[in-house]
Write an enzyme that holds these catalytic residues in place. Structure first.
Site, short mmCIF file in Angstrom:
data_model
loop_
_atom_site.label_atom_id
_atom_site.label_comp_id
_atom_site.label_asym_id
_atom_site.label_seq_id
_atom_site.Cartn_x
_atom_site.Cartn_y
_atom_site.Cartn_z
N GLY A 32 0.81 -1.21 0.00
CA GLY A 32 0.00 0.00 0.00
C GLY A 32 0.84 1.26 0.00
N ALA A 33 0.24 2.37 0.44
CA ALA A 33 0.87 3.70 0.33
C ALA A 33 1.35 3.86 -1.12
CB ALA A 33 2.01 3.87 1.32
N LEU A 34 0.42 3.58 -2.03
CA LEU A 34 0.79 3.49 -3.44
C LEU A 34 1.19 4.86 -4.00
CD1 LEU A 34 -2.01 1.07 -4.73
CD2 LEU A 34 0.24 0.50 -3.80
N HIS A 35 2.10 4.82 -4.97
CA HIS A 35 2.55 6.04 -5.64
C HIS A 35 2.67 5.74 -7.13
CE1 HIS A 35 6.44 4.06 -5.74
NE2 HIS A 35 6.34 3.87 -4.44
N HIS A 74 4.12 2.42 -8.33
CA HIS A 74 3.23 1.25 -8.31
C HIS A 74 2.26 1.32 -9.50
CE1 HIS A 74 4.10 1.50 -3.84
NE2 HIS A 74 4.36 0.24 -4.09
N GLN A 87 7.97 -9.13 7.97
CA GLN A 87 9.18 -8.61 7.34
C GLN A 87 9.71 -7.34 8.02
OE1 GLN A 87 7.00 -8.02 3.47
NE2 GLN A 87 8.37 -6.27 3.27
N GLY A 117 9.29 -4.53 -8.95
CA GLY A 117 10.11 -3.42 -9.42
C GLY A 117 11.59 -3.67 -9.19
N GLN A 125 15.46 -7.85 -3.24
CA GLN A 125 14.17 -8.51 -3.05
C GLN A 125 13.78 -9.34 -4.28
OE1 GLN A 125 10.52 -6.99 -0.95
NE2 GLN A 125 9.98 -6.30 -2.99
N SER A 153 9.37 6.15 -4.32
CA SER A 153 9.23 5.29 -3.15
C SER A 153 8.19 5.89 -2.22
CB SER A 153 10.59 5.22 -2.44
OG SER A 153 10.41 4.81 -1.11
O1 PAF Z 1 8.12 -4.58 -1.76
C1 PAF Z 1 7.14 -4.67 -1.01
O2 PAF Z 1 6.27 -3.80 -0.98
C2 PAF Z 1 7.02 -5.89 -0.10
O3 PAF Z 1 8.25 -6.31 0.35
C3 PAF Z 1 6.23 -7.05 -0.73
C4 PAF Z 1 6.92 -7.62 -1.94
C5 PAF Z 1 4.84 -6.56 -1.13
C6 PAF Z 1 6.08 -8.17 0.30
O4 PAF Z 1 5.41 -7.73 1.44
#
Ligand code: PAF
Length: 281
Positions: free
Chosen positions: A32-35, A38, A62, A150, A156, A188
């Protein structure tokens, strides 16, 4: 209009119907907190696949810092508007108990063969175990044909690629280049926490990466790295690392061989915000 689901059952039924008709399903996992970054990822997925699903789940496993988890921005209403604009078909916003039911052991205990011990992993122990755990769980629930991630989170996507191969998960990983502002600053969710001045300064990270790329034939690897650290410190950052690594094993390199798949990755603090970026050399 993006359809929003808070539980998997009705969504899985719809996705099954698409797959049965031979339609591929792309999946974009997010917290979330999309920008705009995303949105571009979703738009890119939509260009190539008929159906695109995204998830919003702030994954507790995480975060090594509880406060960080609590502080993580939750902006669902705004996020749905962004998903609509990006032409997203379905948005999955599960509750913690659906992702981690108490009756199910979702821990993977996967040997990441050192990929998780360097860079982000060295500063955030256990972080990638949590990322693998949630991505595996989401893939099990959503069962997409394609997974979109991304390039900004280089370590990651490299670890997820490793997991997909190691566990033989039937999904194709598609990595989309980092979306940047005009200044070069990588988009970000964390940029929103910087002041206007801070955002301008933060573009120094990309300029430093580009200078390292330009100097890669002139200076040995350790000097390129210390040049990066010094330049960031001078600009007012608190850099954690500037590391040149092999792009697949993520192990630090001492020498850059011609034609080698190598990457320079950076993590640095500015105004109390931790920023990361990378450039394939
Ligand atoms: O990159 C992220 O936003 C997170 O690490 C992910 C891949 C959604 C896993 O929670």
């Amino acid at each position: 209009m993006t359809q929003v689901f808070h539980s998997i059952e009705p969504l899985a039924q719809l996705l099954y119907e698409h797959i049965s008709k031979g339609e591929d399903v792309a999946f974009v996992p997010t917290m979330g907190a999309l920008h705009e970054g995303h949105a571009l990822l979703m738009e890119e997925a939509k260009k190539h696949q008929p159906i695109v699903v995204a998830s919003i789940f702030v994954n507790p496993t995480q975060f090594n810092d509880k406060k960080d988890l609590e502080k993580y921005p939750r902006t669902l209403e705004k996020d749905v508007v962004i998903c609509n604009g990006a032409g997203l078909d379905y948005l999955y916003v599960p509750e913690v108990f659906e992702i981690y039911p108490p009756s199910l052991n979702t821990e993977l205990n996967l040997d990441l063969e050192g990929l998780d011990k360097v860079m982000e992993g060295a500063f955030r122990p256990g972080h990638f175990d949590g990322v693998c755990q949630v991505v595996k769980r989401l893939l099990d629930l959503v069962r997409p044909t394609h997974l979109y991630m991304g390039q900004k989170d280089f370590q990651q996507f490299t670890i997820i690629d490793f997991m997909i191969k190691k566990l033989d998960i039937p999904v194709k990983l598609v990595v989309i280049p980092t979306s940047r502002q005009k200044s070069g600053l990588a988009r970000s969710s964390r940029n929103a926490r910087l002041s206007t001045k801070g955002r301008q300064k933060a573009a120094t990270i990309y300029r430093t990466l580009k200078s390292i790329e330009e100097k890669k034939h002139e200076l040995p690897v350790p000097e390129l790295e210390s040049y990066g650290m010094k330049r960031l410190k001078k600009a007012g950052f608190e850099p954690e690392y500037v590391t040149i690594s092999d792009g697949t094993t993520l192990q630090p390199l001492k020498v850059l061989e011609p034609g080698q798949y190598a990457v320079v990755c950076v993590a640095a603090w500015l105004e109390g915000v931790r920023l990361i970026d990378n450039l394939v050399l």
